[in-house]
Design an enzyme around this catalytic site. Structure first.
Site: not given
Lengths: 274, 1024
Positions: B376, B717
């Site tokens: 990410d 996440d």
């Protein structure tokens, strides 16, 4: 396990090069592997042999370096039945005890007077210490001391008469000097089934036969024997008679070890039928 | 099925895969889409009154308590069902039959069978076999319990992690508002939410006031989205009048009807689908399996071979079976699997200290074999906070410090333009520090306000100091907050100069809008007319900053003339009774979420370690590319196809795609790509950034990488990341930003959300792979020294050199601590400078390792041990020549006058005791040579002297423990008959020492030749 597979060499080689070259290549590597292990194991074998040779050089050919594992001798009998020290025979069937008789005869062969010509007469009742002598002499053991069990009077060692003989001997242990007056004593488990006679009398083992100096120094050594004559009473023919023999009268001969059932003692069974 | 897929534009499924029934992920997403549409088909379309009817509720009164209790009983609590855990007993039994346990159970079975037979035959020693069986069973059970315990311990770490503070929800029931635990909510409940709340269930909104929600945990999009009561989209996932469970309300308030609870919520469905994605076997599990097969294969084939040999040598079948047990026990490294578990958990502990919390022990190594990391951007590669990166004033661009712990700003602050600009930055800002944080570093203080304003506040606080007092000295008299129509923010202040009674108007906003309102521009503190040349300079700077992916703001001011705006002038922001044009343009500030300072170094480490780092982000491609460039994911010299096209001034289509090493792929492009096209991109480009991607596309990217044969690590996440986290070889969840679902699906949790921590994890993973290799090589070696005695016993009929129980004392006693100690060994060379291991080629236990351990060092150990054995027997009176072929008489209970080489006669027990002395001597020799084995295993290539003999202290603990245990066994427990140890003459400890030294010297020569002649025949065959 066999010869080592050549890891990855051939496969990678063949992937790269086609044709006959591959085969040569492969042979070359396999050969190299074989050669390597030949040299490697050859070296190890040589090393093993060499270390063993060095080790053996440190040993005396006369007496072992350590004797602590047999500080006290075991007892053994002759004849020794195949089936775990149990005698089964019929006094009226000579076939049934012929094996015992031949064993005894061949065992006593080495105690014949003719075989003992080089042996000397020793002083009874005294340790025969010859540690200073270069040539160790063996003491004469008179086979006639075994009396009725000597095989001279009764070629069947009493088996036909219901008075079978069993020879008790003590294991040879180099340097062992028994103290006191060692003698064999046998006791039947049940009273009244058997009368026991000892030859020599009291089952004595004379101290003059000790110590033993080992196979190479003490070539003609004969270990003392005690013959045990079992006069089986008519009561005793019905069932097995359990007998235990022990060496007694000597403080340094153990006869009561928990784990070793043969250390200074021996137990056997006799079943005689008529 | 397909209906759901076609109508979808929430989840992008590549067309080529739509019908592939093998492709699990597309199926899964289709079915998700389908079920989602089914479950909430109408609710977003229905009018409020229809909703009231459907759920039997009332907007004014809510449900009655009784009704709520009824529905609660029907639907169950509003909570996600935790993933089904394997029953503990199954886990336990798995440990009991896994690995070598089966072999040992077979050994146990044989022991008991032969005990039974011997008992029936009335053999005295029958009970030995019973005990042996019991011992073997105990070994299996104890190692099983140990492995189970280790496993359970690492699971517990996670359990504590998933604990949450119970959530409350404000609900209307019996016409009364009350707080209830969120898990008591039922369908039809009317709930109220406000800024900062977590949405307690899927809610159809019926009343909103400036409500914005953060759907990032669901869609990955980090921009807050506004919510209203209007039906805006056919797709329930896109429409504005629904708020989803577990997302957060950022600001405003709303009231809504609960339409789904618990597992029936969108999140619940995704979470349950994620648990359906099968966990793939970890690479280390595959390696260990391979190794177990190898060793078990060797054990069984040697066992069977010698069973046949012994039968054909006219041994009794029963004896042959007992030999078989011995061979199995000698061949199986009983303690090894426990050792591997301990080594892995030691590494896991070490990693936890470096902020990598490993859930599954095996994941420790998986990280080491990772070849692609899909990371990410926000929070992982970046600091997850806007920071001022550049300034433009006086026609010049200045760079600001963006590091995490800035305390000063180094750029030139002498210009009066800067003074003016800093004043605007400070005053035209509504953000404030929360009180009571004076002692914290500025960067760590909590700010109330949005991301840009926070950045500006901190920036000015760093440079000017106490911003709040500056604002107090320049009292604000009027303000127009930022809104999306005018795109600027304005405020009017009194000045801090008591002689200057003018008001100061300050404004910031979108640069082009600000420029429109200006007629002058400040250059070196002087206002100059804004001519086309200056406007051009502005454009260039604006483009340049924008091109760096930064968010740019323009700043301007105007001193209001004192005569028109006297001291007591009443400003009215509605009628705007003050000028908002012909202002003076002062400068530009640009902000970015800057990379974490440790990341560029970590990325370059990955690069040298042969690990491809792919950035996957929902952000704009330009921002994504800029961050990728600044952290080195796209290196300075490489170009994308678009860059080349721009440089050569040709259309994109004409560019040779192979010339471009980098690629920035837009989520929209990815949506239309076939899997072959994706494969091509992943193959052809070494530097890839995926921008504007949805979390669903992450799964597609992961699968693409796995098709290339890569071991893929994925960070995530959001809840929607969980399928990708599961699918990846190692899923890494963020500890701070991560949702519980992501943490549940992941194999590892990154406590500090920092990409650099992954890299330290990789390093540890690689190290443990190397060290496990060493441990296994160490452990396997002595198996030969344990096996040879049996083989020679059978073939040469010598007295048994080593007992089965004694072997177990080596495997589970002396060898355990040393083999764990190897896990502490430092890396031989920079392990981050080599490529990730090839799953298919670089095995944990390869042929070289087995051959070198078994056929070379193992044989040397056997020779050394046999020399000791023969020495013991010879010095007691049995010369080697006497020992050959004596087995039957030696073991006969009836022979009590067994003659040795010197004419002495031995009883059975005296011989047995000597045999135990032989066992002890053999045992001691193996132990002594294992010390040498331990030392040589410290390195595989380097000289021990280079590695340092004393650097790994634990190795010495191992050596001392090894010798200590051996001393205790021989001298302390030498009188316990059942253990078959006897006190040994001290010199026998040294017989094998020359062989130990030989092993060391030989291995040094091996390593020397490997280093001298890399790639040679020797290197290929001897390097393991």
């Amino acid at each position: 396990m066999g010869a080592a597979a050549p890891p990855g060499t051939c496969s990678s080689g063949s992937a790269l090069r086609p044709g006959i070259q591959v085969i040569n290549f492969c042979f070359f590597f396999t050969g190299l592997i074989l050669l390597f292990y030949l040299v490697f194991y050859g070296f190890l074998a040589a090393l093993f042999t060499f270390t063993m040779w060095v080790m053996l050089q440190t040993l005396s050919s006369d007496i072992p370096k350590y004797r602590d594992r047999i500080s006290s001798p075991g007892l053994m009998i002759s004849p020794k039945p195949d089936t775990a020290l149990e005698f089964y025979f019929n006094r009226s069937d000579s076939q049934s005890y012929s094996e015992y008789v031949t064993t005894l005869q061949s065992f006593l062969e080495s105690y014949n007077d003719s075989k003992q010509s080089q042996n000397i007469e020793c002083t009874p009742g005294k340790i025969f210490d010859q540690s200073d002598a270069a040539v160790k002499k063996a003491c004469r053991f008179n086979i006639s001391d075994l009396g009725q069990c000597s095989g001279k009077e009764d070629a069947n060692f009493g088996y036909s008469k219901g008075t079978p003989c069993v020879l008790v001997k003590m294991n040879r242990v180099i340097g062992l000097k028994p103290e006191g007056e060692p003698h064999i004593q046998c006791t039947p488990k049940e009273e009244g089934v058997v009368n026991i006679n000892y030859f020599p009398p009291n089952g004595a083992m004379d101290l003059m036969y000790f110590p033993y100096y080992g196979k190479s120094l003490h070539a003609h050594y004969l270990q003392p024997l005690v013959a045990v004559q079992l006069a089986i009473t008519p009561n005793g023919t019905k069932e097995e008679i359990a007998i235990e023999c022990k060496i007694l009268g000597s403080p340094n001969l153990k006869n009561q070890d928990d784990r070793d059932k043969f250390l200074g003692r021996i137990a056997f069974k006799v079943l005689m039928s008529e | 099925m397909n209906v759901g897929c076609h109508t979808s534009n929430f989840i992008h499924v590549p067309r080529s895969r739509q019908f592939g029934n093998k492709n699990f992920s597309s199926l899964m997403l289709c079915s998700l889409q389908f079920s989602v549409s089914l479950g909430m088909q109408d609710d977003h379309r229905l009018s409020t009154s229809d909703l009231e009817k459907k759920y039997g509720t009332s907007i004014d009164k809510g449900l009655s308590s009784a009704r709520a209790a009824e529905i609660l009983a029907r639907d169950g609590p509003n909570a996600l069902t935790p993933p089904k855990a394997t029953p503990e007993i199954v886990k336990f039994l798995k440990q009991m039959i896994g690995g070598f346990s089966i072999l040992l159970w077979i050994g146990t079975g044989f022991s008991w069978i032969s005990f039974g037979i011997q008992l029936a035959q009335g053999v005295d020693s029958a009970f030995d076999n019973l005990y042996l069986g019991v011992v073997l069973a105990l070994v299996v059970i104890l190692t099983g319990i140990f492995a189970y315990y280790q496993e359970a311990k690492s699971t517990n770490i996670m359990a504590s992690f998933s604990k949450m503070i119970p959530q409350q929800a404000l609900v209307l029931r019996n016409a009364e508002k009350k707080e209830v635990p969120a898990d008591q909510l039922v369908v039809g409940d009317i709930v109220e939410i406000k800024g900062g709340d977590r949405i307690p269930a899927d809610i159809r909104l019926i009343f909103t006031q400036g409500c914005k929600v953060d759907n990032s945990s669901l869609t990955g999009e980090s921009e807050p989205q506004s919510r209203s009561c209007d039906f805006t989209h056919e797709n329930p996932l896109e429409t504005r009048n629904i708020a989803f469970y577990s997302t957060t309300c950022v600001e405003g308030t709303a009231t809504g009807i609960v339409i789904n609870t618990g597992d029936r919520t969108i999140i619940g469905r995704i979470a349950s689908l994620a648990s359906g994605v099968g966990n793939e076997k970890t690479p280390i599990a595959i390696e260990i399996e391979h190794f177990v097969y190898l060793v078990a294969g060797v054990a069984i084939s040697i066992g069977v071979l010698f069973f046949i040999i012994s039968v054909s040598m006219r041994y009794k079948i029963l004896d042959s079976i007992i030999f078989l047990i011995g061979i199995i026990v000698a061949n199986v490294p009983e303690g090894l699997l426990a050792t591997v578990t301990v080594s892995l958990s030691l590494t896991a502990k070490r990693m936890a200290k470096k902020n990598c919390l490993v859930k599954n022990l095996e994941a420790v190594e998986t990280l080491g074999s990772t070849s692609i990391i899909c990371s990410d951007k926000t929070g992982t590669l970046t600091q997850n906070r806007m920071t001022v990166a550049h300034l433009w004033f006086d026609n010049q661009i200045y760079s600001a410090d963006t590091s995490e712990d800035q305390t000063t700003q180094p750029f030139d602050q002498s210009s009066p333009s800067w003074t003016a600009l800093s004043k605007i930055v400070t005053l035209c800002n509504r953000a404030e520090f929360r009180p009571g944080q004076e002692n914290l570093p500025i960067m760590k203080r909590v700010v109330v306000g949005d991301a840009s304003e926070t950045a500006l506040l901190k920036f000015s606080e760093v440079i000017l100091g106490d911003v709040m007092s500056i604002r107090a000295q320049n009292k604000k008299v009027a303000e127009i907050p930022f809104n999306s129509t005018n795109k600027f923010q304005l405020s009017i202040h009194e000045t801090d100069d008591p002689h200057d009674k003018r008001f100061l108007l300050v404004m910031k906003g979108a640069p082009e809008r600000i420029l429109e309102r200006c007629s002058t521009i400040m250059i070196n503190g002087k206002e100059e007319p804004l001519d086309s040349e200056k406007a051009e300079a502005f454009q260039t700077a604006y483009m340049e900053l924008g091109g760096m992916g930064e968010r740019v703001l323009g700043f301007c001011h105007l001193y209001l003339p004192e005569n028109e705006f006297p001291e007591n002038f009443k400003f009215d922001t509605d009628s705007m009774n003050f000028p908002t044009s012909n202002l003076c343009f002062v400068g530009l500030l640009s902000m970015i979420d800057p990379p974490r300072s440790t990341v560029p170094d970590a990325v370059s480490k990955c690069r040298s370690a042969g690990i491809k780092v792919i950035m996957v982000t929902g952000d704009h491609p330009i921002t994504a590319k800029a961050i990728a460039k600044s952290v080195g994911i796209i290196s300075a010299t490489s170009e994308t196809v678009e860059d080349i096209a721009k440089r050569l001034n040709i259309p994109v289509e004409q560019v040779n795609r192979r010339e471009a090493t980098a690629a920035v792929v837009n989520g929209m492009e990815l949506k239309d790509m076939s899997s072959e096209q994706l494969d091509e991109i992943l193959r052809e480009h070494s530097e890839i950034v995926f921008a504007r991607t949805s979390p669903q596309q992450k799964l597609i990217i992961v699968e693409g990488c796995q098709r290339q044969g890569a071991v893929v690590a994925v960070t995530g996440d959001g809840v929607n990341d969980s399928p990708a986290l599961k699918k990846a070889d190692i899923g890494i969840a963020m500890g701070i930003a991560g949702s519980d679902a992501a943490k549940n699906a992941a194999d590892m949790v990154l406590l500090d959300d920092n990409f650099a921590s992954i890299v330290t994890g990789v390093e540890e993973g690689r190290l443990i792979f190397d060290n496990l290799k060493k441990t296994i090589a160490y452990t396997l070696t002595k198996n030969i020294a344990e096996l040879c005695p049996f083989l020679i016993y059978i073939i040469a009929s010598i007295p048994m050199p080593i007992g089965t129980i004694t072997i177990l004392f080596i495997d589970l006693g002396t060898d355990i601590i040393p083999s764990v100690a190897l896990a502490y060994e430092k890396a031989e060379s920079d392990i981050m400078n080599r490529r990730p291991r090839n799953k298919r080629k670089d095995r944990l236990v390869n042929e070289q390792l087995a051959v070198y351990s078994y056929l070379q060092i193992g044989i040397m150990q056997s020779v050394g041990a046999f020399v000791t054995y023969f020495t013991v027997y010879a010095e007691q009176g049995f010369l080697p020549s006497t020992l050959l072929g004596v087995r039957v008489d030696w073991e006969s209970n009836a022979i009590n006058d067994f003659e040795d080489s010197y004419g002495q006669q031995w009883t059975k027990y005296q011989r047995t005791y000597l045999q135990w002395t032989g066992y002890t001597a053999f045992f001691v020799s193996i132990t002594i040579q294992q010390v040498a084995d331990l030392i040589i295993r410290k390195t595989r290539r380097n000289s021990i002297f280079r590695q340092g003999l004393f650097r790994n202290k634990v190795i010495w603990v191992g050596i001392f423990s090894q010798i200590g245990i051996a001393l205790i066994l021989t001298y302390g427990l030498g009188h316990v008959t059942a253990l078959n140890f006897t006190p040994l003459r001290f010199q026998y400890w040294f017989v094998a020492v020359p062989f130990a030294i030989l092993i060391w010297v030989y291995d040094e020569i091996r390593k020397l030749l490997i280093r001298r002649y890399p790639g040679s025949w020797w290197d290929k065959n001897m390097y393991y």
